[in-house]
Design a protein around this motif. Structure first.
Motif, PDB file in Angstrom:
ATOM      1  N   ASP A   1       0.815  -1.215   0.000  1.00 37.35           N
ATOM      2  CA  ASP A   1       0.000   0.000   0.000  1.00 37.35           C
ATOM      3  C   ASP A   1       0.853   1.272   0.000  1.00 37.35           C
ATOM      4  O   ASP A   1       0.476   2.261  -0.616  1.00 37.35           O
ATOM      5  CB  ASP A   1      -0.927  -0.016   1.208  1.00 37.35           C
ATOM      6  CG  ASP A   1      -2.017   1.036   1.123  1.00 37.35           C
ATOM      7  OD1 ASP A   1      -2.385   1.404  -0.008  1.00 37.35           O
ATOM      8  OD2 ASP A   1      -2.493   1.476   2.181  1.00 37.35           O
ATOM      9  N   PHE A   2       1.987   1.244   0.680  1.00 37.02           N
ATOM     10  CA  PHE A   2       2.725   2.481   0.908  1.00 37.02           C
ATOM     11  C   PHE A   2       4.045   2.600   0.164  1.00 37.02           C
ATOM     12  O   PHE A   2       4.752   3.599   0.327  1.00 37.02           O
ATOM     13  CB  PHE A   2       2.980   2.664   2.405  1.00 37.02           C
ATOM     14  CG  PHE A   2       1.725   2.874   3.184  1.00 37.02           C
ATOM     15  CD1 PHE A   2       0.977   4.028   3.040  1.00 37.02           C
ATOM     16  CD2 PHE A   2       1.264   1.899   4.048  1.00 37.02           C
ATOM     17  CE1 PHE A   2      -0.192   4.210   3.748  1.00 37.02           C
ATOM     18  CE2 PHE A   2       0.098   2.068   4.765  1.00 37.02           C
ATOM     19  CZ  PHE A   2      -0.635   3.236   4.609  1.00 37.02           C
ATOM     20  N   THR A   3       4.453   1.612  -0.615  1.00 34.49           N
ATOM     21  CA  THR A   3       5.687   1.728  -1.394  1.00 34.49           C
ATOM     22  C   THR A   3       5.386   1.540  -2.871  1.00 34.49           C
ATOM     23  O   THR A   3       4.255   1.308  -3.270  1.00 34.49           O
ATOM     24  CB  THR A   3       6.739   0.687  -0.938  1.00 34.49           C
ATOM     25  OG1 THR A   3       6.229  -0.620  -1.195  1.00 34.49           O
ATOM     26  CG2 THR A   3       7.071   0.823   0.527  1.00 34.49           C
ATOM     27  N   SER A   4       6.439   1.593  -3.655  1.00 29.22           N
ATOM     28  CA  SER A   4       6.279   1.436  -5.103  1.00 29.22           C
ATOM     29  C   SER A   4       6.073  -0.044  -5.451  1.00 29.22           C
ATOM     30  O   SER A   4       6.434  -0.928  -4.682  1.00 29.22           O
ATOM     31  CB  SER A   4       7.519   1.972  -5.824  1.00 29.22           C
ATOM     32  OG  SER A   4       8.637   1.168  -5.534  1.00 29.22           O
ATOM     33  N   PRO A   5       5.500  -0.308  -6.613  1.00 23.93           N
ATOM     34  CA  PRO A   5       5.303  -1.707  -7.019  1.00 23.93           C
ATOM     35  C   PRO A   5       6.619  -2.473  -7.155  1.00 23.93           C
ATOM     36  O   PRO A   5       6.670  -3.666  -6.881  1.00 23.93           O
ATOM     37  CB  PRO A   5       4.599  -1.594  -8.371  1.00 23.93           C
ATOM     38  CG  PRO A   5       3.952  -0.267  -8.358  1.00 23.93           C
ATOM     39  CD  PRO A   5       4.833   0.621  -7.534  1.00 23.93           C
ATOM     40  N   GLY A   6       7.682  -1.810  -7.562  1.00 24.27           N
ATOM     41  CA  GLY A   6       8.974  -2.482  -7.679  1.00 24.27           C
ATOM     42  C   GLY A   6       9.498  -2.937  -6.331  1.00 24.27           C
ATOM     43  O   GLY A   6      10.028  -4.040  -6.192  1.00 24.27           O
ATOM     44  N   SER A   7       9.348  -2.096  -5.323  1.00 21.49           N
ATOM     45  CA  SER A   7       9.791  -2.458  -3.977  1.00 21.49           C
ATOM     46  C   SER A   7       8.953  -3.603  -3.417  1.00 21.49           C
ATOM     47  O   SER A   7       9.479  -4.513  -2.774  1.00 21.49           O
ATOM     48  CB  SER A   7       9.688  -1.252  -3.045  1.00 21.49           C
ATOM     49  OG  SER A   7      10.523  -0.220  -3.481  1.00 21.49           O
ATOM     50  N   THR A   8       7.661  -3.583  -3.683  1.00 18.94           N
ATOM     51  CA  THR A   8       6.792  -4.663  -3.230  1.00 18.94           C
ATOM     52  C   THR A   8       7.164  -5.975  -3.910  1.00 18.94           C
ATOM     53  O   THR A   8       7.214  -7.030  -3.269  1.00 18.94           O
ATOM     54  CB  THR A   8       5.324  -4.330  -3.530  1.00 18.94           C
ATOM     55  OG1 THR A   8       5.004  -3.086  -2.928  1.00 18.94           O
ATOM     56  CG2 THR A   8       4.392  -5.398  -3.012  1.00 18.94           C
ATOM     57  N   GLY A   9       7.445  -5.912  -5.193  1.00 17.35           N
ATOM     58  CA  GLY A   9       7.852  -7.114  -5.922  1.00 17.35           C
ATOM     59  C   GLY A   9       9.167  -7.671  -5.428  1.00 17.35           C
ATOM     60  O   GLY A   9       9.330  -8.900  -5.316  1.00 17.35           O
ATOM     61  N   MET A  10      10.109  -6.806  -5.122  1.00 18.25           N
ATOM     62  CA  MET A  10      11.394  -7.287  -4.611  1.00 18.25           C
ATOM     63  C   MET A  10      11.235  -7.896  -3.221  1.00 18.25           C
ATOM     64  O   MET A  10      11.901  -8.870  -2.892  1.00 18.25           O
ATOM     65  CB  MET A  10      12.415  -6.150  -4.599  1.00 18.25           C
ATOM     66  CG  MET A  10      12.821  -5.698  -5.979  1.00 18.25           C
ATOM     67  SD  MET A  10      13.502  -7.013  -6.999  1.00 18.25           S
ATOM     68  CE  MET A  10      15.181  -6.990  -6.441  1.00 18.25           C
ATOM     69  N   PHE A  11      10.366  -7.323  -2.387  1.00 20.46           N
ATOM     70  CA  PHE A  11      10.088  -7.916  -1.079  1.00 20.46           C
ATOM     71  C   PHE A  11       9.502  -9.312  -1.253  1.00 20.46           C
ATOM     72  O   PHE A  11       9.922 -10.268  -0.592  1.00 20.46           O
ATOM     73  CB  PHE A  11       9.123  -7.029  -0.288  1.00 20.46           C
ATOM     74  CG  PHE A  11       8.753  -7.581   1.058  1.00 20.46           C
ATOM     75  CD1 PHE A  11       9.567  -7.379   2.147  1.00 20.46           C
ATOM     76  CD2 PHE A  11       7.584  -8.310   1.229  1.00 20.46           C
ATOM     77  CE1 PHE A  11       9.238  -7.889   3.397  1.00 20.46           C
ATOM     78  CE2 PHE A  11       7.248  -8.821   2.464  1.00 20.46           C
ATOM     79  CZ  PHE A  11       8.080  -8.612   3.548  1.00 20.46           C
ATOM     80  N   ALA A  12       8.540  -9.446  -2.152  1.00 20.56           N
ATOM     81  CA  ALA A  12       7.914 -10.748  -2.392  1.00 20.56           C
ATOM     82  C   ALA A  12       8.920 -11.726  -2.996  1.00 20.56           C
ATOM     83  O   ALA A  12       8.906 -12.921  -2.667  1.00 20.56           O
ATOM     84  CB  ALA A  12       6.708 -10.586  -3.311  1.00 20.56           C
ATOM     85  N   LEU A  13       9.804 -11.247  -3.857  1.00 24.59           N
ATOM     86  CA  LEU A  13      10.828 -12.109  -4.436  1.00 24.59           C
ATOM     87  C   LEU A  13      11.795 -12.608  -3.367  1.00 24.59           C
ATOM     88  O   LEU A  13      12.155 -13.789  -3.333  1.00 24.59           O
ATOM     89  CB  LEU A  13      11.585 -11.357  -5.532  1.00 24.59           C
ATOM     90  CG  LEU A  13      12.619 -12.149  -6.313  1.00 24.59           C
ATOM     91  CD1 LEU A  13      11.945 -13.264  -7.095  1.00 24.59           C
ATOM     92  CD2 LEU A  13      13.378 -11.232  -7.247  1.00 24.59           C
ATOM     93  N   GLY A  14      12.213 -11.716  -2.472  1.00 26.85           N
ATOM     94  CA  GLY A  14      13.085 -12.123  -1.373  1.00 26.85           C
ATOM     95  C   GLY A  14      12.407 -13.132  -0.461  1.00 26.85           C
ATOM     96  O   GLY A  14      13.026 -14.108  -0.018  1.00 26.85           O
ATOM     97  N   ALA A  15      11.135 -12.928  -0.183  1.00 28.23           N
ATOM     98  CA  ALA A  15      10.391 -13.877   0.643  1.00 28.23           C
ATOM     99  C   ALA A  15      10.246 -15.221  -0.067  1.00 28.23           C
ATOM    100  O   ALA A  15      10.345 -16.276   0.562  1.00 28.23           O
ATOM    101  CB  ALA A  15       9.019 -13.308   0.992  1.00 28.23           C
ATOM    102  N   GLY A  16      10.028 -15.198  -1.352  1.00 28.35           N
ATOM    103  CA  GLY A  16       9.930 -16.444  -2.118  1.00 28.35           C
ATOM    104  C   GLY A  16      11.239 -17.207  -2.137  1.00 28.35           C
ATOM    105  O   GLY A  16      11.253 -18.433  -2.030  1.00 28.35           O
ATOM    106  N   ILE A  17      12.341 -16.485  -2.267  1.00 26.18           N
ATOM    107  CA  ILE A  17      13.650 -17.141  -2.224  1.00 26.18           C
ATOM    108  C   ILE A  17      13.862 -17.792  -0.864  1.00 26.18           C
ATOM    109  O   ILE A  17      14.337 -18.926  -0.773  1.00 26.18           O
ATOM    110  CB  ILE A  17      14.763 -16.123  -2.532  1.00 26.18           C
ATOM    111  CG1 ILE A  17      14.714 -15.711  -4.002  1.00 26.18           C
ATOM    112  CG2 ILE A  17      16.140 -16.691  -2.206  1.00 26.18           C
ATOM    113  CD1 ILE A  17      15.609 -14.535  -4.338  1.00 26.18           C
ATOM    114  N   ALA A  18      13.497 -17.101   0.201  1.00 32.51           N
ATOM    115  CA  ALA A  18      13.655 -17.661   1.545  1.00 32.51           C
ATOM    116  C   ALA A  18      12.764 -18.879   1.742  1.00 32.51           C
ATOM    117  O   ALA A  18      13.118 -19.800   2.475  1.00 32.51           O
ATOM    118  CB  ALA A  18      13.330 -16.603   2.594  1.00 32.51           C
ATOM    119  N   PHE A  19      11.606 -18.898   1.095  1.00 32.00           N
ATOM    120  CA  PHE A  19      10.695 -20.022   1.235  1.00 32.00           C
ATOM    121  C   PHE A  19      11.195 -21.250   0.483  1.00 32.00           C
ATOM    122  O   PHE A  19      11.112 -22.374   0.980  1.00 32.00           O
ATOM    123  CB  PHE A  19       9.305 -19.628   0.730  1.00 32.00           C
ATOM    124  CG  PHE A  19       8.287 -20.727   0.835  1.00 32.00           C
ATOM    125  CD1 PHE A  19       7.795 -21.117   2.069  1.00 32.00           C
ATOM    126  CD2 PHE A  19       7.833 -21.386  -0.295  1.00 32.00           C
ATOM    127  CE1 PHE A  19       6.867 -22.133   2.174  1.00 32.00           C
ATOM    128  CE2 PHE A  19       6.905 -22.394  -0.198  1.00 32.00           C
ATOM    129  CZ  PHE A  19       6.421 -22.775   1.034  1.00 32.00           C
TER     130      PHE A  19
END
Length: 93
Positions: free
Chosen positions: A60-78
């Motif tokens: 909600d509060f950041t750019s779509p690129g930052s949200t995607g990178m957060f989700a990518l990092g979480a996916g890598i950790a998973f």
């Protein structure tokens, strides 16, 4: 400041932000997964609600690129612990 330099610094800022969210997403997901395995069910629920609440807040509060990178990092950790282990050929020789 000339427009070219401002554009370069803006681009570098977006790259640093994306890299930071990638690392942050990886760290938060690793913490959540490690703590999830050892916790009772009440704490497991709190961990998952906190993680997904953080993801919603970031979306909600950041750019779509930052949200995607957060989700990518979480996916890598998973998916990282599920990768097959490399067997060393040195032990066989």
């Amino acid at each position: 400041m000339p427009p070219l330099i401002s554009d370069i610094f803006g681009f570098l800022g977006f790259l640093v932000s994306a890299l930071g969210f990638l690392i942050f997403g990886f760290g938060v997901a690793r913490f959540t997964l490690d703590a999830y395995k050892k916790a009772v069910w009440q704490v497991q629920i709190a961990l998952l609600l906190g993680f997904f609440g953080l993801l919603i807040g970031i979306a909600d509060f950041t750019s779509p690129g930052s949200t995607g990178m957060f989700a990518l990092g979480a996916g890598i950790a998973f998916f990282l612990p599920n990768m097959p282990k490399k067997e060393e050929e040195d032990k066989e020789e």
